[in-house]
Design an enzyme around this catalytic site. Structure first.
Site, PDB file in Angstrom:
ATOM      1  N   CYS A 113       6.766  -5.191   3.050  1.00  0.00           N
ATOM      2  CA  CYS A 113       8.161  -5.430   3.438  1.00  0.00           C
ATOM      3  C   CYS A 113       8.579  -6.887   3.246  1.00  0.00           C
ATOM      4  CB  CYS A 113       8.369  -5.105   4.903  1.00  0.00           C
ATOM      5  SG  CYS A 113       7.895  -3.441   5.347  1.00  0.00           S
ATOM      6  N   ARG A 167       6.506  -7.929  -4.048  1.00  0.00           N
ATOM      7  CA  ARG A 167       5.598  -7.618  -2.941  1.00  0.00           C
ATOM      8  C   ARG A 167       5.339  -6.117  -2.824  1.00  0.00           C
ATOM      9  NH1 ARG A 167       6.017 -11.998   1.045  1.00  0.00           N
ATOM     10  NH2 ARG A 167       5.580 -10.590   2.759  1.00  0.00           N
ATOM     11  N   TRP A 209       8.318  -1.192   2.867  1.00  0.00           N
ATOM     12  CA  TRP A 209       7.109  -0.507   2.402  1.00  0.00           C
ATOM     13  C   TRP A 209       6.701   0.375   3.572  1.00  0.00           C
ATOM     14  CZ3 TRP A 209       1.789  -0.250   3.541  1.00  0.00           C
ATOM     15  CH2 TRP A 209       0.975   0.211   2.491  1.00  0.00           C
ATOM     16  N   ASN A 260       9.152  -6.440   9.420  1.00  0.00           N
ATOM     17  CA  ASN A 260       7.936  -6.316   8.618  1.00  0.00           C
ATOM     18  C   ASN A 260       6.775  -6.309   9.605  1.00  0.00           C
ATOM     19  OD1 ASN A 260       5.725  -6.705   6.962  1.00  0.00           O
ATOM     20  ND2 ASN A 260       6.267  -8.793   6.353  1.00  0.00           N
ATOM     21  N   GLY A 261       5.898  -5.290   9.523  1.00  0.00           N
ATOM     22  CA  GLY A 261       4.762  -5.239  10.447  1.00  0.00           C
ATOM     23  C   GLY A 261       4.603  -3.853  11.041  1.00  0.00           C
ATOM     24  N   GLU A 281     -14.278  -4.593 -10.367  1.00  0.00           N
ATOM     25  CA  GLU A 281     -12.905  -5.072 -10.564  1.00  0.00           C
ATOM     26  C   GLU A 281     -12.223  -4.289 -11.704  1.00  0.00           C
ATOM     27  OE1 GLU A 281     -10.722  -6.620  -9.123  1.00  0.00           O
ATOM     28  OE2 GLU A 281      -9.380  -7.543 -10.568  1.00  0.00           O
ATOM     29  N   LYS A 298      -8.799  -2.168 -11.237  1.00  0.00           N
ATOM     30  CA  LYS A 298      -7.597  -2.387 -12.051  1.00  0.00           C
ATOM     31  C   LYS A 298      -7.120  -1.072 -12.650  1.00  0.00           C
ATOM     32  CE  LYS A 298      -6.544  -5.454 -10.975  1.00  0.00           C
ATOM     33  NZ  LYS A 298      -7.018  -6.530 -10.145  1.00  0.00           N
ATOM     34  N   GLU A 304      -5.650   1.377  -9.930  1.00  0.00           N
ATOM     35  CA  GLU A 304      -4.405   1.022  -9.254  1.00  0.00           C
ATOM     36  C   GLU A 304      -3.184   1.076 -10.156  1.00  0.00           C
ATOM     37  OE1 GLU A 304      -4.181  -2.948  -7.499  1.00  0.00           O
ATOM     38  OE2 GLU A 304      -5.483  -3.711  -9.054  1.00  0.00           O
ATOM     39  N   HIS A 364     -29.638   7.524  -9.757  1.00  0.00           N
ATOM     40  CA  HIS A 364     -29.758   7.925  -8.354  1.00  0.00           C
ATOM     41  C   HIS A 364     -28.577   8.774  -7.903  1.00  0.00           C
ATOM     42  CE1 HIS A 364     -33.284   5.437  -7.957  1.00  0.00           C
ATOM     43  NE2 HIS A 364     -32.603   4.416  -8.476  1.00  0.00           N
ATOM     44  N   LYS A 405       2.199  -6.154  -2.944  1.00  0.00           N
ATOM     45  CA  LYS A 405       1.557  -7.383  -3.404  1.00  0.00           C
ATOM     46  C   LYS A 405       0.971  -8.165  -2.242  1.00  0.00           C
ATOM     47  CE  LYS A 405       0.405 -10.428  -6.428  1.00  0.00           C
ATOM     48  NZ  LYS A 405      -0.770 -10.023  -7.232  1.00  0.00           N
TER      49      LYS A 405
HETATM   50  C1  F6R Z   1      -5.730  -5.652  -6.582  1.00  0.00           C
HETATM   51  C2  F6R Z   1      -5.143  -6.575  -5.614  1.00  0.00           C
HETATM   52  C3  F6R Z   1      -5.542  -6.437  -4.191  1.00  0.00           C
HETATM   53  C4  F6R Z   1      -5.616  -7.820  -3.520  1.00  0.00           C
HETATM   54  C5  F6R Z   1      -5.867  -7.662  -2.018  1.00  0.00           C
HETATM   55  C6  F6R Z   1      -6.028  -8.995  -1.337  1.00  0.00           C
HETATM   56  O1  F6R Z   1      -5.291  -5.926  -7.871  1.00  0.00           O
HETATM   57  O2  F6R Z   1      -4.353  -7.409  -5.954  1.00  0.00           O
HETATM   58  O3  F6R Z   1      -6.737  -5.742  -4.043  1.00  0.00           O
HETATM   59  O4  F6R Z   1      -6.638  -8.550  -4.120  1.00  0.00           O
HETATM   60  O5  F6R Z   1      -4.803  -6.971  -1.435  1.00  0.00           O
HETATM   61  O6  F6R Z   1      -4.902  -9.794  -1.511  1.00  0.00           O
HETATM   62  P1  F6R Z   1      -4.958 -11.352  -1.343  1.00  0.00           P
HETATM   63  O7  F6R Z   1      -5.820 -11.907  -2.418  1.00  0.00           O
HETATM   64  O8  F6R Z   1      -3.536 -11.813  -1.451  1.00  0.00           O
HETATM   65  O9  F6R Z   1      -5.538 -11.614   0.017  1.00  0.00           O
END
Ligand code: F6R
Length: 605
Positions: free
Chosen positions: A2, A27, A74, A99-100, A478, A482, A485, A501, A600
Site C-alpha cells: 500500500c 510498490r 495491496w 497501510n498495515g 534466486e 525470479k 515470481e 535424494h 515491491k
Molecule cells: C524478489 C524480491 C523479494 C525481496 C524481499 C525483500 O525478487 O524482490 O523477494 O527481495 O521482499 O525485500 P527487501 O530487500 O526490500 O527487504
C-alpha cells in the site's frame, strides 16, 4: 505494498496526489483511490484498475480540492473490489487511508458495532476510520492520537475531517510515512519518491509519531504525546528513475543497469578497510567473533551466498536466517555476533522486526546493507553500507541483488583482512576483480539473444528445476525465485548433490533442468549430477563457464559464459537467470514489472 499520499495546499492537489500514486505504483497494488475535501464534504473516486484509470475518473468527475489523501491498496483484509478500496469514510465525515494490518480489528469492530457504527467493507481499515470518528471532539490531531492508542499491529495512516478543511493528520507504527515540507503547503507520503516533483525536504516519522499538516505548519507528537523535534533532511529528487527509456520494462532496464550500479557501489572501495562501513566500524569489527545475517526473499539469497564468502575468506562462522522465522523462534544470542540485515527497500516489515528482535536479545553490533539511505533499517543499525543501485522499480529484484553481493563481498574481504587472512597481494587481486566486474557483466548481458531463444521453450513449460552447487546453490535459488515470481511457472532449486535424494523422481523430458555450471572445484561433481539427469531423459539447459568444456549435445543445451571469475562468479551467473526469467515472462505476456499478488516494498507482516 500500500502507498499513501496526502496534501494540504492552496492549489488543486489532485494532480499531485495522482502523480504521487503513479510514483508509488512500483510498490505493487490491486486498487487505488483519492479523496478531497470539496465544499465542506469529502468526495472520492476509487478504481480496481490502474492509477491511469483513476486519473480518467477524477477528470470526468471534476474532482478537485486543496486538501486530499490518496492510496494504492495491496489487499490484506477483504478482496480487491471497489468498496474495499481506500479512502474509507466514516459517516461522510472522516476519510482515511491506511497501510498495515490491524490485528485487533475484530474486537474493535464489535465494540464499534455496539455503538451503532455500520461496516460496509471487509477491511481492517474501516475500524480505524470509525474509531477516529467516535473519539473526535473538534480536534482531529487529538482524536487520532487517542484512537491509535487502541490499535494493535502496524499502520501508517492519513486522515481528513470535513470540519477541518486545511488539515491532514498522519500517524505511523511499523509502516513507513514521511512528511514533505513545501512553501505554504505540506505533504505526506509512504516514501520520498512519491513527492519528488513537489519537494526535496522531508521529515521521516518515527514509530508512534502522530503529525498534523496545515498550510503553514507541521506539528509532530511522539508516542508519549510530547512535541517531537524531528530532523529535516534534504533528499535529492530522483524522478529520472521512473523513466523507462528504450526498454520494454523496468526489470529489463534494471538488469542492464547492473554494470553501472556495481561500478557506483564499488567506487568508494579503493581499499578494503572498515571505514567503508562507517567510521566506528573498525571498533565494532574488532569485537565480533561471528556473523548473523537476517533478510527476506532475494536479499536472503544474497545472504546465503555471503555465508560462503565469510567462512572461506574471513574464516568467521556465519549463520543466515529468514527474518520472518528468526523474529519468532527461540534462539541463542551471541552478543559478539555482527548482525547484518540486508534489504533493498530498508522498510521490509519482517526484516525490521527481526532486527528489533535481535537488538532486544542484546545484539549491539548491527550493520545494514541497504539501497535506501533514509530507510528505517539504516536508521536503526549502528553501521551501514549503502548500495548504489539507484531506485529499483520492477518488483523482481535484480540490480539490488548484485549490488548487495558486491557489498557483502567487500565486507567478507574487509573482515578477512582484519583477521589476517587477506594480505596485500590478495587485497589487490580482489579490488582488481571487483573493478573488472562491470566489463565482465557487460559480456554476460551480450548473451541476451541466446537466452531469448531458450525463453520460447521455457514459456511452454509448467515446471522447471534449477541446480547449483556450493557458492552457486543460492544463485540457483534466486534463478528459481525470479522465474516463478514473474512468469508464474513453478520452479524449484536444489543443490545438485541432493538430486538423487528425491527430486530426481520428477525428472522427465517435460521438465527443463537449468544448471549453473561455473568452472570451480565442484565442476566434476556437477558433471556427474548432470549425467544423472540425462540418463533419465531430462533436458539440461546449462550456463557453463567457457573453460568447463561442457558443449551442446542431445538433451544438453549450453550457453557459454566467460571464463571462470573465481569467488565473484555468482555475480555473473545470476544475470543470465534474470534474463531467462524476464524473457520467459515476456513470451507468456505477464505483467513483468508488477507480477500478480506481489508488492515491491513489503511493509506488512
Ligand atoms: C524478489 C524480491 C523479494 C525481496 C524481499 C525483500 O525478487 O524482490 O523477494 O527481495 O521482499 O525485500 P527487501 O530487500 O526490500 O527487504
Amino acid at each position: 505494498m500500500c502507498g499513501i499520499v496526502g496534501a494540504a495546499a492552496q492549489r488543486d492537489i489532485v494532480p499531485i496526489l495522482i502523480e504521487g500514486l503513479r510514483r508509488l505504483e512500483y510498490r505493487g497494488y490491486d486498487s487505488c483511490g483519492v479523496a478531497v475535501l470539496a465544499d465542506g464534504e469529502p468526495r472520492r473516486a476509487r478504481s480496481v484498475a490502474r492509477v491511469a484509470d483513476l486519473d480518467v475518473q477524477v477528470r470526468k468527475a471534476h474532482l478537485d480540492g486543496v486538501t486530499g489523501i490518496a492510496h494504492t491498496r495491496w489487499a490484506t483484509h477483504g478482496a480487491p473490489v471497489t468498496h474495499n478500496a481506500h479512502p474509507i469514510f466514516s459517516r461522510g465525515t472522516v476519510a482515511l487511508v491506511h497501510n498495515g494490518i490491524i490485528e485487533n480489528f475484530v474486537s474493535l469492530r464489535d465494540t464499534l458495532r455496539g455503538k451503532g457504527y455500520e461496516f460496509v467493507t471487509q477491511t481492517d481499515t474501516e475500524v480505524i476510520t470509525h474509531l477516529i470518528h467516535s473519539v473526535y471532539q473538534g480536534d482531529l490531531f487529538a482524536a487520532v492520537r487517542k484512537a491509535v492508542q487502541q490499535l494493535h499491529g502496524a499502520y501508517a495512516i492519513a486522515v481528513m475531517h470535513k470540519d477541518q478543511p486545511h488539515t491532514v493528520v498522519g500517524a505511523r507504527r511499523g509502516s513507513p510515512l514521511v512528511v514533505g515540507l513545501g512553501k505554504g503547503e505540506n505533504f505526506l507520503a509512504s516514501d520520498t519518491l512519491a513527492l519528488a516533483n513537489s519537494t526535496d525536504r522531508f521529515i521521516f516519522l518515527e514509530d508512534g509519531d502522530v503529525c498534523e499538516l496545515t498550510l503553514e505548519r507541521v506539528r509532530i507528537a511522539d508516542r508519549d504525546g510530547h512535541d517531537a523535534g524531528r530532523e529535516v533532511r534534504t533528499v535529492a529528487a530522483c524522478g529520472c528513475a521512473v523513466e523507462l527509456g528504450p526498454y520494454r520494462h523496468f526489470m529489463q532496464k534494471e538488469i542492464f543497469e547492473q554494470p553501472c550500479a556495481i561500478r557506483d557501489t564499488i567506487a568508494k572501495a579503493g581499499s578494503l578497510d572498515s571505514p567503508l562501513f562507517d567510521k566506528v566500524a573498525g571498533k565494532v569489527f574488532s569485537k565480533i567473533d561471528s556473523v548473523l545475517i537476517l533478510a527476506c526473499g532475494t536479499s536472503y539469497y544474497s545472504g546465503l551466498t555471503a555465508k560462503y564468502w565469510f567462512e572461506s575468506i574471513a574464516k568467521i562462522p556465519t549463520q543466515v536466517e529468514v527474518a520472518s522465522e528468526y523474529r519468532y523462534r527461540d534462539s541463542v544470542p551471541n552478543p559478539r555476533s555482527l548482525v547484518v540485515v540486508i534489504s533493498q527497500s530498508g522498510e521490509t516489515a519482517d526484516t525490521l522486526a527481526a532486527l528489533e528482535h535481535a537488538q532486544s536479545l542484546g545484539h549491539k553490533h548491527t550493520l545494514a546493507i541497504c539501497n535506501v539511505a533514509a530507510s528505517a533499517i539504516v536508521r536503526l543499525t549502528k553501521l551501514a553500507f549503502l548500495t548504489e543501485a539507484g531506485r529499483e522499480i520492477g518488483v523482481a529484484s535484480t540490480k539490488a541483488f548484485t549490488t548487495q553481493l558486491v557489498a557483502l563481498f567487500l565486507l567478507a574481504a574487509t573482515l578477512g583482512k582484519l583477521r589476517g587472512y587477506v594480505d596485500s597481494t590478495l587485497e589487490a587481486t580482489y579490488i582488481r576483480q571487483l573493478q573488472d566486474l562491470p566489463a565482465a557483466l557487460s559480456a554476460v548481458l551480450a548473451l541476451e539473444p541466446q537466452i531469448i531463444a531458450w525463453a520460447g521453450e521455457f514459456a511452454r513449460k509448467e515446471n522447471v528445476l534449477f541446480l547449483g552447487r556450493g557458492l552457486h546453490y543460492p544463485i540457483a535459488l534466486e534463478g528459481a525465485l525470479k522465474l516463478k515470481e514473474i512468469s508464474y511457472i513453478h520452479a524449484e532449486a536444489y543443490p545438485a548433490g541432493e538430486l538423487k535424494h528425491g527430486p530426481l523422481a520428477l525428472v522427465t523430458g517435460a521438465m527443463p533442468v537449468v544448471t549453473v555450471a561455473p568452472n570451480d572445484r565442484l565442476i566434476e561433481k556437477l558433471k556427474s549430477n548432470m549425467q544423472e539427469v540425462r540418463a533419465r531423459g531430462g533436458e539440461l539447459y546449462v550456463f557453463a563457464d567457457a573453460d568447463t568444456r561442457i558443449v551442446n549435445d542431445e538433451g544438453l543445451h549450453v550457453i557459454r559464459m566467460p571464463e571462470n571469475y573465481g569467488l565473484l562468479s555468482p555475480i555473473l551467473h545470476v544475470v543470465p537467470l534474470q534474463l531467462l526469467a524476464y524473457h520467459t515472462a515476456c513470451v507468456r505476456g505477464t505483467d513483468v514489472d508488477k507480477p500478480r499478488n506481489l508488492a515491491k516494498s513489503v511493509t506488512v507482516e
